[in-house]
Write a protein that holds these residues in place. Structure first.
Motif, PDB file in Angstrom:
ATOM      1  N   VAL A  35       0.802  -0.911   0.038  1.00 14.29           N
ATOM      2  CA  VAL A  35      -0.015   0.110   0.053  1.00 14.29           C
ATOM      3  C   VAL A  35       0.836   1.203  -0.079  1.00 14.29           C
ATOM      4  CG1 VAL A  35      -1.771   1.308   1.410  1.00 14.29           C
ATOM      5  CG2 VAL A  35      -1.679  -1.255   1.241  1.00 14.29           C
ATOM      6  N   CYS A  36       1.890   1.163   0.676  1.00  9.62           N
ATOM      7  CA  CYS A  36       2.701   2.519   1.085  1.00  9.62           C
ATOM      8  C   CYS A  36       4.097   2.938   0.256  1.00  9.62           C
ATOM      9  CB  CYS A  36       3.044   2.395   2.532  1.00  9.62           C
ATOM     10  SG  CYS A  36       1.744   1.706   3.564  1.00  9.62           S
ATOM     11  N   CYS A  39       4.730   5.510  -2.693  1.00  7.12           N
ATOM     12  CA  CYS A  39       4.917   6.751  -2.354  1.00  7.12           C
ATOM     13  C   CYS A  39       6.308   7.014  -1.426  1.00  7.12           C
ATOM     14  CB  CYS A  39       3.623   7.455  -1.606  1.00  7.12           C
ATOM     15  SG  CYS A  39       2.435   7.876  -2.776  1.00  7.12           S
ATOM     16  N   HIS A  40       6.280   6.370  -0.253  1.00 14.23           N
ATOM     17  CA  HIS A  40       7.261   6.473   0.657  1.00 14.23           C
ATOM     18  C   HIS A  40       8.368   5.619   0.436  1.00 14.23           C
ATOM     19  CE1 HIS A  40       4.781   8.811   3.534  1.00 14.23           C
ATOM     20  NE2 HIS A  40       3.573   8.096   3.045  1.00 14.23           N
ATOM     21  N   ARG A  49       8.570  14.385  -2.218  1.00 12.36           N
ATOM     22  CA  ARG A  49       7.785  15.326  -1.152  1.00 12.36           C
ATOM     23  C   ARG A  49       7.029  14.103  -0.207  1.00 12.36           C
ATOM     24  NH1 ARG A  49       2.106  15.769  -2.271  1.00 12.36           N
ATOM     25  NH2 ARG A  49       1.312  14.245  -3.634  1.00 12.36           N
ATOM     26  N   PHE A  50       7.576  12.938  -0.375  1.00 13.15           N
ATOM     27  CA  PHE A  50       7.055  11.747   0.263  1.00 13.15           C
ATOM     28  C   PHE A  50       7.951  11.765   1.660  1.00 13.15           C
ATOM     29  CE2 PHE A  50       5.707  10.732  -3.836  1.00 13.15           C
ATOM     30  CZ  PHE A  50       4.347  11.134  -3.715  1.00 13.15           C
ATOM     31  N   LEU A  53      10.030   7.599   6.658  1.00 14.25           N
ATOM     32  CA  LEU A  53       9.130   7.325   7.776  1.00 14.25           C
ATOM     33  C   LEU A  53      10.088   6.125   8.807  1.00 14.25           C
ATOM     34  CD1 LEU A  53       5.877   6.021   5.865  1.00 14.25           C
ATOM     35  CD2 LEU A  53       6.373   8.259   7.351  1.00 14.25           C
ATOM     36  N   ARG A  56      11.547   6.021  12.746  1.00 16.52           N
ATOM     37  CA  ARG A  56      10.867   6.988  13.695  1.00 16.52           C
ATOM     38  C   ARG A  56      10.176   6.132  14.506  1.00 16.52           C
ATOM     39  NH1 ARG A  56       8.196  11.369   9.629  1.00 16.52           N
ATOM     40  NH2 ARG A  56       6.854  11.719  11.501  1.00 16.52           N
ATOM     41  N   LYS A  64      -0.009   9.430  13.965  1.00 15.85           N
ATOM     42  CA  LYS A  64      -0.220  10.321  12.930  1.00 15.85           C
ATOM     43  C   LYS A  64      -1.387   9.096  11.752  1.00 15.85           C
ATOM     44  CE  LYS A  64       3.011  13.273  12.517  1.00 15.85           C
ATOM     45  NZ  LYS A  64       3.029  14.736  12.159  1.00 15.85           N
ATOM     46  N   TYR A  68      -4.999  10.634  10.489  1.00 14.44           N
ATOM     47  CA  TYR A  68      -5.349  10.496   9.188  1.00 14.44           C
ATOM     48  C   TYR A  68      -6.651   9.605   8.767  1.00 14.44           C
ATOM     49  CZ  TYR A  68      -0.811  12.645   7.209  1.00 14.44           C
ATOM     50  OH  TYR A  68       0.153  13.525   6.967  1.00 14.44           O
ATOM     51  N   MET A  77      -0.834  18.498   7.129  1.00 12.92           N
ATOM     52  CA  MET A  77      -1.485  16.960   6.900  1.00 12.92           C
ATOM     53  C   MET A  77      -2.442  17.662   5.725  1.00 12.92           C
ATOM     54  SD  MET A  77      -2.484  15.087  10.318  1.00 12.92           S
ATOM     55  CE  MET A  77      -1.450  13.893  10.961  1.00 12.92           C
ATOM     56  N   SER A  78      -2.031  16.692   4.516  1.00  6.26           N
ATOM     57  CA  SER A  78      -2.999  17.163   3.172  1.00  6.26           C
ATOM     58  C   SER A  78      -3.978  16.040   3.356  1.00  6.26           C
ATOM     59  CB  SER A  78      -2.174  17.027   2.171  1.00  6.26           C
ATOM     60  OG  SER A  78      -1.773  15.713   1.982  1.00  6.26           O
ATOM     61  N   MET A  81      -3.157  11.291   2.337  1.00  5.57           N
ATOM     62  CA  MET A  81      -2.928  10.178   3.187  1.00  5.57           C
ATOM     63  C   MET A  81      -4.251   9.353   3.534  1.00  5.57           C
ATOM     64  SD  MET A  81      -0.068   8.739   3.792  1.00  5.57           S
ATOM     65  CE  MET A  81      -0.664   7.747   5.365  1.00  5.57           C
ATOM     66  N   PHE A  84      -5.402   6.038   2.300  1.00  2.08           N
ATOM     67  CA  PHE A  84      -4.703   4.896   2.674  1.00  2.08           C
ATOM     68  C   PHE A  84      -4.432   4.520   3.994  1.00  2.08           C
ATOM     69  CE2 PHE A  84      -3.042   7.237  -1.028  1.00  2.08           C
ATOM     70  CZ  PHE A  84      -3.154   6.406  -2.129  1.00  2.08           C
TER      71      PHE A  84
HETATM   72  C1  HEC Z   1      -0.257   8.413  -2.770  1.00  5.72           C
HETATM   73  C2  HEC Z   1       0.775   8.790  -1.865  1.00  5.72           C
HETATM   74  C3  HEC Z   1       1.019   8.212  -0.572  1.00  5.72           C
HETATM   75  C4  HEC Z   1       0.608   6.862   0.008  1.00  5.72           C
HETATM   76  C5  HEC Z   1       0.150   5.472  -1.182  1.00  5.72           C
HETATM   77  C6  HEC Z   1       1.044   6.857   1.412  1.00  5.72           C
HETATM   78  N1  HEC Z   1       1.492   7.836   1.887  1.00  5.72           N
HETATM   79 FE1  HEC Z   1       1.783   8.470   3.520  1.00  5.72          FE
HETATM   80  N2  HEC Z   1       2.066  10.307   2.994  1.00  5.72           N
HETATM   81  C7  HEC Z   1       2.099  10.965   1.867  1.00  5.72           C
HETATM   82  C8  HEC Z   1       2.351  12.259   1.671  1.00  5.72           C
HETATM   83  C9  HEC Z   1       2.384  13.390   0.523  1.00  5.72           C
HETATM   84  C10 HEC Z   1       2.606  12.533   3.251  1.00  5.72           C
HETATM   85  C11 HEC Z   1       3.032  14.066   3.618  1.00  5.72           C
HETATM   86  C12 HEC Z   1       1.986  14.669   4.420  1.00  5.72           C
HETATM   87  C13 HEC Z   1       0.546  14.939   3.944  1.00  5.72           C
HETATM   88  O1  HEC Z   1       0.632  15.429   2.726  1.00  5.72           O
HETATM   89  O2  HEC Z   1      -0.333  14.997   4.663  1.00  5.72           O
HETATM   90  C14 HEC Z   1       2.651  11.457   3.886  1.00  5.72           C
HETATM   91  C15 HEC Z   1       2.567  11.358   5.295  1.00  5.72           C
HETATM   92  C16 HEC Z   1       2.675  10.243   6.010  1.00  5.72           C
HETATM   93  C17 HEC Z   1       2.964  10.217   7.692  1.00  5.72           C
HETATM   94  C18 HEC Z   1       3.115  11.396   8.255  1.00  5.72           C
HETATM   95  C19 HEC Z   1       4.617  11.802   8.136  1.00  5.72           C
HETATM   96  C20 HEC Z   1       4.870  12.999   9.044  1.00  5.72           C
HETATM   97  O3  HEC Z   1       6.276  13.459   8.941  1.00  5.72           O
HETATM   98  O4  HEC Z   1       4.135  13.665   9.395  1.00  5.72           O
HETATM   99  C21 HEC Z   1       2.916   8.544   7.748  1.00  5.72           C
HETATM  100  C22 HEC Z   1       2.924   8.249   8.951  1.00  5.72           C
HETATM  101  C23 HEC Z   1       2.553   8.247   6.610  1.00  5.72           C
HETATM  102  N3  HEC Z   1       2.249   8.849   5.486  1.00  5.72           N
HETATM  103  C24 HEC Z   1       2.269   6.814   6.624  1.00  5.72           C
HETATM  104  C25 HEC Z   1       2.185   6.055   5.541  1.00  5.72           C
HETATM  105  C26 HEC Z   1       1.594   4.701   5.458  1.00  5.72           C
HETATM  106  C27 HEC Z   1       2.001   3.799   6.642  1.00  5.72           C
HETATM  107  C28 HEC Z   1       1.303   4.480   4.186  1.00  5.72           C
HETATM  108  C29 HEC Z   1       0.593   3.133   3.721  1.00  5.72           C
HETATM  109  C30 HEC Z   1      -0.610   2.460   4.607  1.00  5.72           C
HETATM  110  C31 HEC Z   1       1.299   5.414   3.550  1.00  5.72           C
HETATM  111  N4  HEC Z   1       1.689   6.681   4.156  1.00  5.72           N
HETATM  112  C32 HEC Z   1       0.907   5.556   2.132  1.00  5.72           C
HETATM  113  C33 HEC Z   1       1.692  10.145   0.792  1.00  5.72           C
HETATM  114  C34 HEC Z   1       1.489   8.676   0.688  1.00  5.72           C
END
Ligand code: HEC
Length: 103
Positions: A35-36, A39-40, A49-50, A53, A56, A64, A68, A77-78, A81, A84
């Motif tokens: 899933v993640c 992007c990450h 921009r991702f 993680l 931490r 967090k 979300y 926070m946008s 997230m 997902f």
């Molecule tokens: C489509 C792209 C995308 C996917 C897929 C995605 N993320 Fe993210 N994530 C982001 C973005 C962009 C941010 C930056 C903060 C925001 O936009 O809210 C973020 C922020 C986060 C943060 C907070 C980090 C911070 O410094 O505050 C966490 C924790 C996180 N993601 C975990 C996950 C996990 C776990 C998954 C899978 C379940 C996931 N993300 C899937 C794009 C994604």
């Protein structure tokens, strides 16, 4: 007597599952990779921009993710997230956060 034998069989079965293939079978890793990761980045190392993680504190990541999931955004926070985070159950949030903390 029979009951003891069953208990021993169950216990040795559990012991056989422990250790060895942690990375391959970790449910947090499986979830993250499906899933993640796109992007990450691999192992949650972050890209563009991702945010990164990996490494931490698990509690911070889990908090967090719950935020979300609930839609109560704060700070930077946008809406990206939310969908997902919503695919994760409460247990999966803890599993993914715990796994990322060890990367
Ligand atoms: C489509 C792209 C995308 C996917 C897929 C995605 N993320 Fe993210 N994530 C982001 C973005 C962009 C941010 C930056 C903060 C925001 O936009 O809210 C973020 C922020 C986060 C943060 C907070 C980090 C911070 O410094 O505050 C966490 C924790 C996180 N993601 C975990 C996950 C996990 C776990 C998954 C899978 C379940 C996931 N993300 C899937 C794009 C994604």
């Amino acid at each position: 007597m029979m009951r003891n034998l069953i208990a021993i069989a169950v216990l040795s079965g559990l012991a056989a599952c422990g250790g060895g293939q942690e990375t391959a079978t970790d449910p947090g890793a499986t979830k993250f990779n499906s899933v993640c990761k796109d992007c990450h980045g691999p192992d949650g190392q972050g890209q563009g921009r991702f945010p990164k993680l990996a490494g931490r504190p698990a509690e911070q990541l889990a908090a967090k993710l719950r935020q979300y999931k609930s839609g109560h955004k704060s700070e930077n926070m946008s809406d990206t997230m939310r969908p997902f985070a919503q695919t994760l159950s409460e247990t999966e949030i803890d599993q993914v956060a715990a796994w990322l903390a060890t990367r």
